[in-house]
Design a protein around this motif. Structure first.
Motif, short mmCIF file in Angstrom:
data_model
loop_
_atom_site.label_atom_id
_atom_site.label_comp_id
_atom_site.label_asym_id
_atom_site.label_seq_id
_atom_site.Cartn_x
_atom_site.Cartn_y
_atom_site.Cartn_z
N THR A 1 -6.39 3.90 7.85
CA THR A 1 -7.27 2.70 8.09
C THR A 1 -7.11 1.55 6.84
OG1 THR A 1 -8.86 4.47 8.76
CG2 THR A 1 -9.75 2.38 7.74
N ALA A 2 -6.44 2.04 5.72
CA ALA A 2 -6.31 0.73 4.70
C ALA A 2 -5.07 0.10 5.20
CB ALA A 2 -6.02 1.68 3.43
N LEU A 3 -4.34 0.53 5.75
CA LEU A 3 -2.95 -0.40 6.19
C LEU A 3 -3.62 -1.09 7.32
CD1 LEU A 3 -0.49 2.52 5.81
CD2 LEU A 3 -0.21 0.09 4.95
N ARG A 4 -4.28 -0.64 8.11
CA ARG A 4 -4.92 -1.40 9.57
C ARG A 4 -5.72 -2.71 9.08
NH1 ARG A 4 -7.13 -1.08 14.56
NH2 ARG A 4 -6.83 1.00 14.92
N HIS B 1 0.96 -1.35 0.02
CA HIS B 1 -0.21 0.08 -0.01
C HIS B 1 0.75 1.24 0.00
CE1 HIS B 1 -3.67 2.36 0.31
NE2 HIS B 1 -3.04 2.83 1.36
N TRP B 2 2.06 1.42 0.73
CA TRP B 2 2.93 2.27 0.63
C TRP B 2 3.42 2.85 -0.65
CZ3 TRP B 2 2.51 4.29 5.07
CH2 TRP B 2 2.48 3.60 6.20
N GLN B 3 3.63 1.75 -1.60
CA GLN B 3 3.95 2.29 -3.10
C GLN B 3 2.55 2.72 -3.60
OE1 GLN B 3 6.81 1.76 -4.27
NE2 GLN B 3 7.80 0.42 -2.55
N GLU B 4 1.33 2.34 -3.35
CA GLU B 4 0.08 2.82 -3.98
C GLU B 4 0.12 4.51 -3.60
OE1 GLU B 4 -3.35 4.27 -4.88
OE2 GLU B 4 -3.18 3.72 -2.79
N VAL B 5 0.28 4.61 -2.32
CA VAL B 5 0.03 6.12 -1.76
C VAL B 5 1.19 6.87 -2.63
CG1 VAL B 5 0.31 7.65 -0.09
CG2 VAL B 5 -0.55 5.41 0.37
N ALA B 6 2.43 6.28 -2.90
CA ALA B 6 3.68 6.89 -3.43
C ALA B 6 3.26 7.45 -4.78
CB ALA B 6 4.90 5.94 -3.30
#
Lengths: 258, 375
Positions: free
Chosen positions: B365-368, B257-262
């Motif tokens: 929330t998405a990461l949780r 998900h971190w890549q998606e936010v990036a």
């Protein structure tokens, strides 16, 4: 302490960046105490020969003669520093890189056969080794003074490549982009002090790309604000049209239909 | 909190002019003003300087001002500015050196002569000031300039009567009612009248309040003020579930998900600049052309720049994903280990002032949920 020998050379450009040196009115006497201005055609017709400790180069390479001349200047230079968008990215005249330069010449000049020009406008770094770049169209007086002062002191200049947004926020300017005005600040190299947003205008990207510009995400935001692909191409294809990140983004939007 | 009901008074709006004037006698009074299409904090001297009848409409990546149907003086949520810009200025000279015949003289910066009064400090902002106090004043390496500005500041809090869609202080237990850390707290009463309920939170606040034209608060006034807080909390549509969140984010370090936010993140640093708790600064030395004088200057920095994590040989956090992860996990996870509280107070500024509208609540929330195996 021997004074630093400084030279200024001009290529295809408007002279605005050189003028920043003359614009250092209050500091000019301090500069001449510490620096011997050996070769600066805009300030004096007395032009002393090289070698020079510090050479400031303005303008881009647009003719075969200039491509040779920069090689000779490099040989005379201790530190060679490009000043401004033309020398650093090819300038506004790099728009020819996206078109047919010969066709432009035919359209503009009654006797195009008098014109001897290259098909492209390229930055100085495409021809010789460049030791440092001062960004901007024009450069800021502050960054020029910082570079000279740092060189005199033997320290690294403080010219951060972070985005304009940090300068905007540091001076308390309200973000124009969040208020609906397209602004290149988030992908543009700091150094101007966030001038345009302080007058409620979007950033034009005069200082070229910041260190890690996410131009695609910004272009997507511009689209959401109602900008057409053509407008997005124009935003990125300006004084720094030839800078890699801006060039890629303008090309990515070029073939999208409005 | 004030226990003695006797100290709770009701003021007419005009009495705020007396409040401003009394504070202005000895202080620089700062409060909300309408400028450049936003409500920002600046010097005020008159009641008319306040943004009467204006409110803010906020969404992720969007901010607009709109007229209200009443003359509320504090009828907005929070704007792009925070009190951080006064307590921890964006640029500060730490010292100057001068070369002399005998060596080097170290000269301290000129002492801060201005003392501040802040008008309109929201509960989330008080919580943010408390967080910065912990970091900058109460830790083992106190910042004396910050501490001096902080100790001398007089704080007039305002309990929120409106919530933006980006507000989530109720879920962070930081608002919408000011709990502590103020000299005077106001609640704007607009239930068919225009008055302010005023509570003192310090001796200085009590003394100043006693000097203002006012009447004692009735049970009805107290109930009206309580209703303002209840309604504002209920109006909040965003909420961050913080239960076990620090551990869940720590465990999500390698989540895609971190890549998606990036993909969406501009790495522009706006979230950190507007955050009222972000305190990171950089220090640079500047010499002048004579090389005889030098200054050490501290200025706001952001973990979204490459320089921020520059160690020998290069920047540690090269990718935007790494930088966003650093910021979010610091705010909501490692901050707790470091300082005993979260670094987020739920003001929503990072959501509103992100040019691409990245939403801290949605990303956390998405990461949780990813950690819970729900996605």
């Amino acid at each position: 302490m021997p004074r630093l020998r400084l030279a200024v050379f001009k290529f295809a450009s408007c002279d605005g960046c050189q003028l920043s040196l003359l614009d250092c009115e209050d500091e000019l006497l301090a500069i001449t105490d510490a620096v011997e201005i050996a070769h600066f055609a805009e300030a004096s017709s007395t032009l002393a020969p090289g070698p020079y400790d510090l050479v400031l180069v303005e303008g881009s390479i647009t003719t075969a003669q200039d491509a040779e001349r920069i090689q000779e200047i490099r040989k005379q230079a201790g530190l060679l520093v490009t000043i401004g968008a033309c020398a650093t990215a090819g300038g506004i005249q790099a728009l020819r890189n996206f078109a047919d330069a010969a066709e432009y010449t035919r359209a503009v000049y009654p006797h195009p056969d008098y014109i001897s020009t290259l098909a492209t406008s390229t930055p100085i770094a495409a021809h010789v080794k460049v030791d440092a770049e001062l960004r901007g169209c024009p450069i800021s007086k502050e960054s020029l003074l910082e570079f000279i002062a740092a060189t005199l002191a033997g320290r690294a200049p403080v010219l951060p490549a972070r985005p304009v947004c940090i300068e905007c926020k540091s001076r308390g300017t309200v973000c124009v982009l969040v208020q609906g005005t397209p602004c290149l600040g988030p992908v543009t190299h700091a150094g101007c002090g966030a001038l345009c947003p302080s007058y409620r205008r979007g950033c034009y990207g005069c200082f070229g790309p910041s260190e890690t510009p996410n131009t695609a995400a910004l272009a997507a935001r511009f689209t959401a604000l109602g900008q057409t692909p053509r407008e997005i191409v124009h935003a990125f294809r300006n004084f720094n049209a030839g800078a890699a990140a801006f060039k890629r983004e303008s090309e990515a939007n070029e073939h999208k239909t409005d | 909190m004030q226990q003695a009901t006797a100290a709770i008074r009701v003021l007419a709006p005009e009495a705020l002019q007396d409040l401003i004037s009394a504070l202005a006698a000895t202080r620089v009074v700062l409060g909300p003003v309408r400028r450049d299409g936003a409500i920002v904090y600046d010097e005020i001297s008159r009641l008319d300087d306040l943004p009467a009848g204006w409110t803010d409409r906020q969404e992720a990546g969007q901010y607009r001002l709109e007229p209200r149907t009443d003359a509320a003086l504090f009828g907005y949520a929070v704007g792009p500015h925070s009190w951080k810009q006064f307590l921890l200025p964006p640029r500060e000279v730490l010292f100057t050196t001068r070369q002399t015949a005998d060596g080097l003289d170290f000269l301290p910066p000129p002492a801060e002569e201005r003392t501040y009064a802040f008008i309109g400090v929201r509960a989330c902002e008080l919580a943010a000031i408390a967080v910065q106090d912990k970091v900058l004043r109460d830790g083992p390496y106190a910042d004396t300039a910050y501490a001096a500005r902080r100790e001398n500041a007089f704080i007039v809090a305002v309990n929120c009567g409106t919530a933006a869609p980006t507000c989530f202080c109720a879920s962070m237990n930081t608002g919408p009612k000011a709990a502590a850390g103020y000299d005077i707290a106001l609640t704007e009463l607009l239930d068919g009248r225009h008055e302010f309920l005023a509570e003192a939170g310090s001796e200085a606040g009590e003394a100043l309040l006693a000097a203002l034209p006012s009447r004692p608060a009735s049970a009805g006034d107290l109930a009206a003020a309580e209703a303002v807080t209840v309604n504002t909390a209920a109006a909040q549509t965003r909420a961050l579930n913080t239960e076990n969140l620090p551990a869940q984010l720590a465990a999500a370090a390698n989540h895609p998900h971190w890549q998606e936010v990036a993909q969406r993140c501009l790495s522009c640093g706006n979230c950190t600049m507007v955050c009222p708790t972000c305190f990171c600064t950089t220090v640079a030395d500047h010499t002048d052309l004579t090389t005889a004088d030098a200054q050490r200057v501290r200025s706001w920095d952001s973990c979204f720049t490459l320089d921020f994590s520059y160690l020998h040989g290069g920047s540690v956090r090269q990718s935007t994903a790494a930088r966003y992860r650093q910021w979010l996990t610091h705010k909501l996870s490692t901050w707790v280990e470091q300082f005993g509280t979260m670094g987020c107070v739920g003001c929503g500024r990072c959501i509103t002032w992100c040019p691409t509208g990245i939403d801290l609540v949605a990303e956390a929330t998405a990461l949780r949920e990813a950690q819970n195996g729900n996605s």
